[in-house]
Design a protein around this motif. Structure first.
Motif, PDB file in Angstrom:
ATOM      1  N   THR A   1       0.809  -1.232   0.000  1.00 33.77           N
ATOM      2  CA  THR A   1       0.000   0.000   0.000  1.00 33.77           C
ATOM      3  C   THR A   1       0.836   1.273   0.000  1.00 33.77           C
ATOM      4  OG1 THR A   1      -0.107  -0.020   2.414  1.00 33.77           O
ATOM      5  CG2 THR A   1      -1.921  -1.097   1.244  1.00 33.77           C
ATOM      6  N   ASP A   2       2.147   1.162   0.219  1.00 34.07           N
ATOM      7  CA  ASP A   2       2.992   2.359   0.305  1.00 34.07           C
ATOM      8  C   ASP A   2       2.993   3.092  -1.048  1.00 34.07           C
ATOM      9  OD1 ASP A   2       4.783   4.280   1.024  1.00 34.07           O
ATOM     10  OD2 ASP A   2       6.533   2.975   0.978  1.00 34.07           O
ATOM     11  N   ASN A   3       2.725   4.386  -1.016  1.00 37.14           N
ATOM     12  CA  ASN A   3       2.617   5.171  -2.254  1.00 37.14           C
ATOM     13  C   ASN A   3       3.802   6.097  -2.481  1.00 37.14           C
ATOM     14  OD1 ASN A   3       2.066   6.897  -0.139  1.00 37.14           O
ATOM     15  ND2 ASN A   3       0.455   8.014  -1.214  1.00 37.14           N
ATOM     16  N   SER A   4       4.940   5.827  -1.801  1.00 35.00           N
ATOM     17  CA  SER A   4       6.083   6.716  -1.958  1.00 35.00           C
ATOM     18  C   SER A   4       6.956   6.347  -3.158  1.00 35.00           C
ATOM     19  CB  SER A   4       6.935   6.728  -0.686  1.00 35.00           C
ATOM     20  OG  SER A   4       7.352   5.420  -0.356  1.00 35.00           O
ATOM     21  N   TYR A   5       6.885   5.136  -3.648  1.00 35.33           N
ATOM     22  CA  TYR A   5       7.613   4.757  -4.872  1.00 35.33           C
ATOM     23  C   TYR A   5       6.704   3.824  -5.672  1.00 35.33           C
ATOM     24  CZ  TYR A   5      11.346   3.161  -8.025  1.00 35.33           C
ATOM     25  OH  TYR A   5      12.090   2.846  -9.135  1.00 35.33           O
ATOM     26  N   ASP A   6       7.065   2.540  -5.811  1.00 34.53           N
ATOM     27  CA  ASP A   6       6.271   1.700  -6.704  1.00 34.53           C
ATOM     28  C   ASP A   6       5.521   0.577  -6.002  1.00 34.53           C
ATOM     29  OD1 ASP A   6       8.378   0.047  -6.080  1.00 34.53           O
ATOM     30  OD2 ASP A   6       8.996  -0.356  -8.137  1.00 34.53           O
ATOM     31  N   ALA A   7       5.493   0.561  -4.656  1.00 34.17           N
ATOM     32  CA  ALA A   7       4.890  -0.556  -3.933  1.00 34.17           C
ATOM     33  C   ALA A   7       3.409  -0.728  -4.281  1.00 34.17           C
ATOM     34  CB  ALA A   7       5.066  -0.357  -2.430  1.00 34.17           C
ATOM     35  N   LEU A   8       2.615   0.320  -4.038  1.00 33.74           N
ATOM     36  CA  LEU A   8       1.171   0.220  -4.298  1.00 33.74           C
ATOM     37  C   LEU A   8       0.905  -0.092  -5.771  1.00 33.74           C
ATOM     38  CD1 LEU A   8      -1.809   0.545  -3.494  1.00 33.74           C
ATOM     39  CD2 LEU A   8      -1.565   2.996  -3.964  1.00 33.74           C
ATOM     40  N   VAL A   9       1.652   0.552  -6.646  1.00 33.74           N
ATOM     41  CA  VAL A   9       1.443   0.338  -8.085  1.00 33.74           C
ATOM     42  C   VAL A   9       1.736  -1.113  -8.457  1.00 33.74           C
ATOM     43  CG1 VAL A   9       2.284   0.970 -10.384  1.00 33.74           C
ATOM     44  CG2 VAL A   9       1.831   2.747  -8.688  1.00 33.74           C
ATOM     45  N   MET A  10       2.832  -1.671  -7.926  1.00 35.07           N
ATOM     46  CA  MET A  10       3.140  -3.082  -8.204  1.00 35.07           C
ATOM     47  C   MET A  10       2.037  -3.991  -7.684  1.00 35.07           C
ATOM     48  SD  MET A  10       6.090  -2.988  -9.782  1.00 35.07           S
ATOM     49  CE  MET A  10       5.831  -1.320 -10.410  1.00 35.07           C
ATOM     50  N   GLY A  11       1.517  -3.674  -6.498  1.00 36.75           N
ATOM     51  CA  GLY A  11       0.443  -4.491  -5.935  1.00 36.75           C
ATOM     52  C   GLY A  11      -0.806  -4.450  -6.799  1.00 36.75           C
ATOM     53  N   VAL A  12      -1.191  -3.243  -7.211  1.00 39.67           N
ATOM     54  CA  VAL A  12      -2.381  -3.097  -8.061  1.00 39.67           C
ATOM     55  C   VAL A  12      -2.164  -3.781  -9.411  1.00 39.67           C
ATOM     56  CG1 VAL A  12      -3.810  -1.413  -9.285  1.00 39.67           C
ATOM     57  CG2 VAL A  12      -3.176  -1.003  -6.905  1.00 39.67           C
ATOM     58  N   GLU A  13      -0.937  -3.699  -9.921  1.00 40.76           N
ATOM     59  CA  GLU A  13      -0.626  -4.382 -11.187  1.00 40.76           C
ATOM     60  C   GLU A  13      -0.927  -5.876 -11.101  1.00 40.76           C
ATOM     61  OE1 GLU A  13       3.114  -1.709 -12.918  1.00 40.76           O
ATOM     62  OE2 GLU A  13       3.412  -3.762 -12.213  1.00 40.76           O
ATOM     63  N   ASN A  14      -0.624  -6.470  -9.961  1.00 41.21           N
ATOM     64  CA  ASN A  14      -0.898  -7.909  -9.794  1.00 41.21           C
ATOM     65  C   ASN A  14      -2.355  -8.212 -10.098  1.00 41.21           C
ATOM     66  OD1 ASN A  14       1.454  -9.226  -9.184  1.00 41.21           O
ATOM     67  ND2 ASN A  14       1.304  -8.878  -6.989  1.00 41.21           N
ATOM     68  N   ALA A  15      -3.242  -7.334  -9.641  1.00 44.41           N
ATOM     69  CA  ALA A  15      -4.668  -7.527  -9.916  1.00 44.41           C
ATOM     70  C   ALA A  15      -4.987  -7.202 -11.370  1.00 44.41           C
ATOM     71  CB  ALA A  15      -5.494  -6.660  -8.971  1.00 44.41           C
ATOM     72  N   ILE A  16      -4.502  -6.059 -11.847  1.00 43.68           N
ATOM     73  CA  ILE A  16      -4.816  -5.623 -13.216  1.00 43.68           C
ATOM     74  C   ILE A  16      -4.419  -6.671 -14.250  1.00 43.68           C
ATOM     75  CG2 ILE A  16      -4.013  -4.019 -15.006  1.00 43.68           C
ATOM     76  CD1 ILE A  16      -4.264  -1.749 -12.998  1.00 43.68           C
TER      77      ILE A  16
ATOM     78  N   ALA B   1      -6.706 -15.393 -16.970  1.00 42.92           N
ATOM     79  CA  ALA B   1      -5.375 -14.796 -17.163  1.00 42.92           C
ATOM     80  C   ALA B   1      -4.606 -14.866 -15.854  1.00 42.92           C
ATOM     81  CB  ALA B   1      -5.507 -13.351 -17.632  1.00 42.92           C
ATOM     82  N   GLN B   2      -3.311 -15.120 -15.962  1.00 43.39           N
ATOM     83  CA  GLN B   2      -2.499 -15.189 -14.747  1.00 43.39           C
ATOM     84  C   GLN B   2      -1.137 -14.564 -15.019  1.00 43.39           C
ATOM     85  OE1 GLN B   2      -1.737 -19.124 -13.176  1.00 43.39           O
ATOM     86  NE2 GLN B   2      -1.331 -18.331 -11.119  1.00 43.39           N
ATOM     87  N   PHE B   3      -0.934 -13.407 -14.457  1.00 46.04           N
ATOM     88  CA  PHE B   3       0.328 -12.691 -14.619  1.00 46.04           C
ATOM     89  C   PHE B   3       0.736 -12.133 -13.252  1.00 46.04           C
ATOM     90  CE2 PHE B   3      -1.727 -12.498 -18.777  1.00 46.04           C
ATOM     91  CZ  PHE B   3      -0.699 -12.893 -19.616  1.00 46.04           C
ATOM     92  N   ALA B   4       1.919 -11.523 -13.219  1.00 46.91           N
ATOM     93  CA  ALA B   4       2.388 -10.914 -11.974  1.00 46.91           C
ATOM     94  C   ALA B   4       3.229  -9.699 -12.304  1.00 46.91           C
ATOM     95  CB  ALA B   4       3.211 -11.923 -11.176  1.00 46.91           C
TER      96      ALA B   4
END
Length: 436
Positions: free
Chosen positions: A199-214, A310-313
């Motif tokens: 959930t950290d929004n200071s670099y890429d943590a949250l974005v990487m997490g959301v990408e897992n879902a997207i 679909a299954q990606f990470a």
């Protein structure tokens, strides 16, 4: 006298030559401060024994890594001969001339066939689908999951889960199963929670997490060739994926709005959560009884499939590049020749490095070496990454600004957040003349 002077000049030439050789026989690789860098130092010590060339892996904390690297690049400094740079840097570093073009090296060693395809695409090639390469895949990494085997395999829990959801409790293979297991184990009154996510929004943590879902919901961040984003980043699949991520946030421990890799490992080691998202590079600490009292009861699984199968990470990891300002480029290329050998990649994996070599990844020896290597192997053939364009940092900030309030505070809707993000990214690409 003339002979003496000639002798002195010959001796000076020899000293100069020796001095030049001594300087060329030392290489410096710059990387962030973490365990894989220590494994790489062990590996390059073996290169020194073979070649006589001393290689030093110089590190700096992750928080300083990008700033320190680009400060040196922009000054055209020669402090580093090679850098193990983040995948997102490749556009900025190659367009600015900081990286040596490795296309001929890639073709000579057939690295598009030797390395796992996704690692070549995201660690090495820029622009997308151009056939131009700037890094050799070095530290493969991606986001995976750990879970509490003792909680999942408890007969009473299994019986209760099946009674509630109608199927067997097991490591999730789909995002629906992930959601159900998170809800099932979420018991704030017992100080047990369902899941730990980024959930950290200071670099890429949250974005990487959301990408897992997207990515597993069948979505994309945009068209990396045409730079079209409208209708893609705010697609129906992405809206549902973001809603799913927001729902998972509801099953996290309290105060989980600024969490990254440290906190997500602590969720397992401190009995907080049933499942935890993290990069594979941080999983060694979870199988070490010295750092995880639950090591024997910790299992691992790859990012689950979405509703459409679909299954990606999200991709982590880095490629290794030769710095354009290095005074030892020839020696650096010789090092890369050694690094890409099958025997070196096998040794790299044995030491704890996450090789991107398809041959090593596919071997039973690698997959059985740790409890998480099989999940890592499964993941590295289906990873996707964020934008690698020079303006990636602006895109990252914009995505954090649009997505974070929705995920952690429920502000607005997923559709509104992604529509606004599409507008932001369109404006950014227009500013830089990408989407003409």
């Amino acid at each position: 006298m003339r002979r003496t002077i000639a002798g002195l000049l010959a001796g000076m030439s020899m000293l100069i030559a020796q001095g030049t050789y001594a300087q060329a026989a030392e290489l410096t690789i710059f990387w962030a401060e973490w365990d894989p860098a220590n494994y790489l130092q062990e590996l390059v010590n073996e290169y020194e024994k073979e070649s006589g060339v001393k290689v030093t892996v110089e590190t700096t904390p992750w928080s300083d890594f990008q700033t320190k690297a680009f400060t040196e690049f922009n000054a055209k400094g020669s402090a580093y001969d090679m850098v193990v740079g983040d995948s997102q840097w490749i556009g900025a570093a190659s367009e600015a001339g900081h990286y040596v073009d490795l296309t001929d090296f890639f073709n000579k060693h057939k690295l598009t066939e030797v390395m796992a395809p996704a690692t070549v695409k995201y660690y090495s090639e820029y622009p997308s689908a151009s056939g131009k390469y700037w890094s050799v895949p070095a530290e493969g990494d991606a986001v995976g999951w750990s879970y509490r085997k003792d909680w999942f395999e408890d007969p009473k829990e299994m019986e209760a889960f099946k009674a509630k959801y109608g199927y067997d409790l097991a490591p999730p293979k789909t995002w629906k199963e992930l959601r159900d297991a998170a809800e099932f184990f979420h018991r704030p009154d017992q100080k047990r929670y369902g899941v730990a996510i980024y959930t950290d929004n200071s670099y890429d943590a949250l974005v990487m997490g959301v990408e897992n879902a997207i990515f597993s919901y069948g979505g994309e961040l945009g068209d990396y060739v045409s730079y079209k984003v409208d209708g893609i980043i705010n697609s129906e699949q992405n809206v549902k994926a973001l809603e799913a991520y927001r729902e998972l946030y509801g099953f996290t421990p309290p105060g989980w709005a600024k969490s990254f890799f440290v906190e997500d490992n602590q969720a397992i080691t401190e009995n907080l959560a049933a499942m935890s998202m993290n990069y594979f590079a941080f999983f060694p600490a979870l199988v070490n009884e010295a750092s995880n009292p639950n090591a024997k009861n910790t299992g691992f699984f790859a990012n689950p499939a979405g509703p459409g199968g679909a299954q990606f990470a999200a991709l982590g990891g880095q490629g290794i590049s030769v710095v354009s300002y290095s005074e030892n480029q020839e020696e650096a290329m010789k090092f890369l020749e050694w690094f890409v050998k099958d025997s070196t990649q096998k040794r790299w994996a044995e030491l704890g490095g996450y090789t991107a070599s398809a041959k090593v990844l596919e071997s039973p020896e690698f997959q059985n070496a740790t409890p998480y290597n099989k999940a890592f192997y499964e993941t590295m053939f289906k990873v996707k990454d964020f934008w690698a364009t020079p303006e990636y940092a602006e895109l990252l900030i914009q995505m954090n600004q649009r997505v974070y309030p929705y995920v952690t505070a429920g502000q607005g809707t997923a559709k509104e957040a992604l529509d606004a993000l599409a507008a932001d990214w369109n404006a950014t690409f227009q500013k830089y003349g990408r989407n003409k």
